[in-house]
Design a protein around this motif. Structure first.
Motif, PDB file in Angstrom:
ATOM      1  N   ASN A  17     105.542  57.468  19.216  1.00 43.43           N
ATOM      2  CA  ASN A  17     106.116  56.165  19.537  1.00 43.43           C
ATOM      3  C   ASN A  17     105.094  55.035  19.404  1.00 43.43           C
ATOM      4  O   ASN A  17     103.878  55.292  19.395  1.00 43.43           O
ATOM      5  CB  ASN A  17     106.657  56.173  20.978  1.00 43.43           C
ATOM      6  CG  ASN A  17     107.982  56.921  21.092  1.00 43.43           C
ATOM      7  OD1 ASN A  17     108.425  57.594  20.164  1.00 43.43           O
ATOM      8  ND2 ASN A  17     108.621  56.795  22.258  1.00 43.43           N
ATOM      9  N   GLY A  18     105.590  53.826  19.366  1.00 43.44           N
ATOM     10  CA  GLY A  18     104.715  52.658  19.292  1.00 43.44           C
ATOM     11  C   GLY A  18     103.838  52.541  20.535  1.00 43.44           C
ATOM     12  O   GLY A  18     104.238  52.937  21.631  1.00 43.44           O
ATOM     13  N   ALA A  19     102.613  52.082  20.341  1.00 44.08           N
ATOM     14  CA  ALA A  19     101.671  51.766  21.424  1.00 44.08           C
ATOM     15  C   ALA A  19     101.038  52.974  22.127  1.00 44.08           C
ATOM     16  O   ALA A  19     100.402  52.826  23.163  1.00 44.08           O
ATOM     17  CB  ALA A  19     102.313  50.832  22.460  1.00 44.08           C
ATOM     18  N   VAL A  20     101.218  54.170  21.546  1.00 42.45           N
ATOM     19  CA  VAL A  20     100.544  55.329  22.157  1.00 42.45           C
ATOM     20  C   VAL A  20      99.056  55.381  21.794  1.00 42.45           C
ATOM     21  O   VAL A  20      98.274  56.118  22.406  1.00 42.45           O
ATOM     22  CB  VAL A  20     101.228  56.679  21.807  1.00 42.45           C
ATOM     23  CG1 VAL A  20     102.684  56.683  22.260  1.00 42.45           C
ATOM     24  CG2 VAL A  20     101.109  57.013  20.336  1.00 42.45           C
ATOM     25  N   LYS A  22      97.969  55.198  18.140  1.00 44.41           N
ATOM     26  CA  LYS A  22      97.791  55.804  16.811  1.00 44.41           C
ATOM     27  C   LYS A  22      96.795  55.011  15.952  1.00 44.41           C
ATOM     28  O   LYS A  22      95.866  55.582  15.391  1.00 44.41           O
ATOM     29  CB  LYS A  22      99.147  55.908  16.087  1.00 44.41           C
ATOM     30  CG  LYS A  22     100.185  56.736  16.846  1.00 44.41           C
ATOM     31  CD  LYS A  22     101.482  56.871  16.084  1.00 44.41           C
ATOM     32  CE  LYS A  22     102.218  55.569  15.821  1.00 44.41           C
ATOM     33  NZ  LYS A  22     102.657  54.880  17.064  1.00 44.41           N
ATOM     34  N   SER A  24      94.638  52.831  16.943  1.00 48.34           N
ATOM     35  CA  SER A  24      93.335  52.849  17.610  1.00 48.34           C
ATOM     36  C   SER A  24      92.606  54.157  17.342  1.00 48.34           C
ATOM     37  O   SER A  24      91.380  54.173  17.172  1.00 48.34           O
ATOM     38  CB  SER A  24      93.508  52.676  19.123  1.00 48.34           C
ATOM     39  OG  SER A  24      94.191  51.486  19.414  1.00 48.34           O
ATOM     40  N   PHE A  34      86.505  50.692  18.935  1.00 49.22           N
ATOM     41  CA  PHE A  34      87.722  50.534  19.737  1.00 49.22           C
ATOM     42  C   PHE A  34      87.879  49.057  20.056  1.00 49.22           C
ATOM     43  O   PHE A  34      87.014  48.458  20.688  1.00 49.22           O
ATOM     44  CB  PHE A  34      87.637  51.337  21.039  1.00 49.22           C
ATOM     45  CG  PHE A  34      88.836  51.166  21.945  1.00 49.22           C
ATOM     46  CD1 PHE A  34      90.045  51.801  21.657  1.00 49.22           C
ATOM     47  CD2 PHE A  34      88.761  50.359  23.069  1.00 49.22           C
ATOM     48  CE1 PHE A  34      91.148  51.639  22.487  1.00 49.22           C
ATOM     49  CE2 PHE A  34      89.873  50.198  23.903  1.00 49.22           C
ATOM     50  CZ  PHE A  34      91.055  50.839  23.610  1.00 49.22           C
ATOM     51  N   THR A  35      88.941  48.472  19.569  1.00 49.37           N
ATOM     52  CA  THR A  35      89.199  47.061  19.874  1.00 49.37           C
ATOM     53  C   THR A  35      90.562  46.955  20.534  1.00 49.37           C
ATOM     54  O   THR A  35      91.552  47.469  20.032  1.00 49.37           O
ATOM     55  CB  THR A  35      89.182  46.168  18.616  1.00 49.37           C
ATOM     56  OG1 THR A  35      89.872  46.854  17.580  1.00 49.37           O
ATOM     57  CG2 THR A  35      87.770  45.846  18.174  1.00 49.37           C
ATOM     58  N   LYS A  40      97.536  45.179  13.659  1.00 51.06           N
ATOM     59  CA  LYS A  40      97.849  46.012  12.509  1.00 51.06           C
ATOM     60  C   LYS A  40      98.209  45.179  11.293  1.00 51.06           C
ATOM     61  O   LYS A  40      98.818  44.133  11.413  1.00 51.06           O
ATOM     62  CB  LYS A  40      99.041  46.899  12.852  1.00 51.06           C
ATOM     63  CG  LYS A  40      98.759  47.816  13.981  1.00 51.06           C
ATOM     64  CD  LYS A  40     100.026  48.508  14.394  1.00 51.06           C
ATOM     65  CE  LYS A  40      99.865  49.080  15.766  1.00 51.06           C
ATOM     66  NZ  LYS A  40     101.063  49.791  16.184  1.00 51.06           N
ATOM     67  N   GLU A  69     107.213  52.197  12.795  1.00 47.21           N
ATOM     68  CA  GLU A  69     107.745  53.515  13.136  1.00 47.21           C
ATOM     69  C   GLU A  69     109.261  53.612  12.984  1.00 47.21           C
ATOM     70  O   GLU A  69     109.797  54.652  12.648  1.00 47.21           O
ATOM     71  CB  GLU A  69     107.388  53.883  14.585  1.00 47.21           C
ATOM     72  CG  GLU A  69     105.913  54.145  14.821  1.00 47.21           C
ATOM     73  CD  GLU A  69     105.146  52.894  15.204  1.00 47.21           C
ATOM     74  OE1 GLU A  69     105.711  51.792  15.073  1.00 47.21           O
ATOM     75  OE2 GLU A  69     103.978  53.024  15.610  1.00 47.21           O
ATOM     76  N   LYS A 122      95.123  58.309  25.968  1.00 47.28           N
ATOM     77  CA  LYS A 122      94.912  57.441  27.138  1.00 47.28           C
ATOM     78  C   LYS A 122      94.683  58.270  28.410  1.00 47.28           C
ATOM     79  O   LYS A 122      95.165  57.930  29.495  1.00 47.28           O
ATOM     80  CB  LYS A 122      96.077  56.457  27.342  1.00 47.28           C
ATOM     81  CG  LYS A 122      96.417  55.645  26.080  1.00 47.28           C
ATOM     82  CD  LYS A 122      97.274  54.432  26.374  1.00 47.28           C
ATOM     83  CE  LYS A 122      97.783  53.798  25.085  1.00 47.28           C
ATOM     84  NZ  LYS A 122      98.566  52.566  25.281  1.00 47.28           N
ATOM     85  N   ASP A 124      92.120  58.436  30.005  1.00 43.01           N
ATOM     86  CA  ASP A 124      91.351  57.599  30.952  1.00 43.01           C
ATOM     87  C   ASP A 124      92.255  56.930  31.976  1.00 43.01           C
ATOM     88  O   ASP A 124      91.789  56.501  33.037  1.00 43.01           O
ATOM     89  CB  ASP A 124      90.542  56.541  30.175  1.00 43.01           C
ATOM     90  CG  ASP A 124      91.398  55.696  29.242  1.00 43.01           C
ATOM     91  OD1 ASP A 124      91.619  54.519  29.538  1.00 43.01           O
ATOM     92  OD2 ASP A 124      91.881  56.228  28.229  1.00 43.01           O
ATOM     93  N   SER A 151      90.914  60.333  24.959  1.00 42.63           N
ATOM     94  CA  SER A 151      90.826  58.910  25.255  1.00 42.63           C
ATOM     95  C   SER A 151      90.159  58.255  24.056  1.00 42.63           C
ATOM     96  O   SER A 151      88.974  58.469  23.818  1.00 42.63           O
ATOM     97  CB  SER A 151      90.000  58.627  26.519  1.00 42.63           C
ATOM     98  OG  SER A 151      89.759  57.222  26.597  1.00 42.63           O
ATOM     99  N   VAL A 152      90.953  57.528  23.316  1.00 43.38           N
ATOM    100  CA  VAL A 152      90.408  56.801  22.173  1.00 43.38           C
ATOM    101  C   VAL A 152      89.445  55.735  22.697  1.00 43.38           C
ATOM    102  O   VAL A 152      88.398  55.482  22.111  1.00 43.38           O
ATOM    103  CB  VAL A 152      91.551  56.180  21.351  1.00 43.38           C
ATOM    104  CG1 VAL A 152      91.018  55.199  20.321  1.00 43.38           C
ATOM    105  CG2 VAL A 152      92.354  57.282  20.667  1.00 43.38           C
ATOM    106  N   LYS A 153      89.800  55.177  23.842  1.00 38.26           N
ATOM    107  CA  LYS A 153      88.966  54.141  24.462  1.00 38.26           C
ATOM    108  C   LYS A 153      87.561  54.663  24.772  1.00 38.26           C
ATOM    109  O   LYS A 153      86.566  54.067  24.388  1.00 38.26           O
ATOM    110  CB  LYS A 153      89.642  53.656  25.746  1.00 38.26           C
ATOM    111  CG  LYS A 153      88.913  52.570  26.485  1.00 38.26           C
ATOM    112  CD  LYS A 153      89.807  51.999  27.582  1.00 38.26           C
ATOM    113  CE  LYS A 153      89.077  50.939  28.353  1.00 38.26           C
ATOM    114  NZ  LYS A 153      88.531  51.484  29.619  1.00 38.26           N
TER     115      LYS A 153
END
Ligand code: GDP
Length: 173
Positions: A17-20, A22, A24, A34-35, A40, A69, A122, A124, A151-153
């Motif tokens: 889904n959007g905002a998971v 991807k 990042s 990581f920003t 996009k 998506e 996520k 974190d 955690s991509v962050k």
């Protein structure tokens, strides 16, 4: 040509889904950054990273849906020739977790059975989790998928996800 010189390129699609996270995740893995406000670009695009497994050079091409998506028009070119797939959901988004099975079916309908991995991003934000570890593990088991919490962050386990997929792919060829 000696074996070490043979380059293997793998097209990896990152779905969910959007905002998971991807885009990042792709940025993190390919550019090491990581920003929070990464915007996009429009349309289908990919970034790549080269890794070495068992002295084989692997070029991973990571495809981003660029926020489209829900639009079937880009679907065909996005999935065409995909050789591995990340199924991603977010710790803080219950819907994204519940959508995983349908994402898996969608990928399989487009490209058949390819190496896949289940990713809970996520991690974190675990204190704000909208699902518990028991149900995530249950889903992974049910779908017969290796499961990573990332955690991509904080750059946790991101490399492992792609290394696993590349290794799995190499076993098939
Ligand atoms: P996409 O729509 O799936 O491509 O998601 P994005 O990559 O655009 O990420 C959506 C939002 O989640 C952005 O604000 C990211 O900065 C944020 N984000 C991505 N990964 C993480 C993570 O591991 N932890 C946290 N806290 N935020 C993240």
């Amino acid at each position: 040509m000696i074996e070490e010189d043979i380059e293997i390129a793998i097209k990896v699609v990152v779905v969910g889904n959007g905002a998971v996270g991807k885009s990042s995740m792709i940025q993190r893995y390919c550019k090491g950054i990581f920003t929070k406000d990464y915007k996009k670009t429009i349309g289908v695009d990919f970034l790549e990273r080269q890794i070495s497994i068992d002295s084989k050079d692997i070029r991973l091409m990571l495809w981003d849906t660029a926020g489209q998506e829900e639009f079937d028009a880009i679907t065909k070119s996005y999935y065409r020739g995909a050789q591995a797939c990340v199924l991603a959901f977010s710790t803080t988004d219950r819907d994204s977790f519940e959508a995983i099975e349908s994402w898996k079916r969608k990928v399989e309908a487009e490209v058949g059975s390819i190496p896949m991995v289940l990713v809970q991003n996520k991690i974190d934000l675990i204190d704000d989790a909208k699902m518990d570890s028991e149900e995530t593990e249950k889903l992974a088991k049910k779908l017969h998928l290796r499961f990573y919490r990332t955690s991509v962050k904080d750059n946790v386990k991101v490399d492992d996800v792609f290394k696993y997929l590349a290794t799995k792919y190499l076993k098939l060829i």
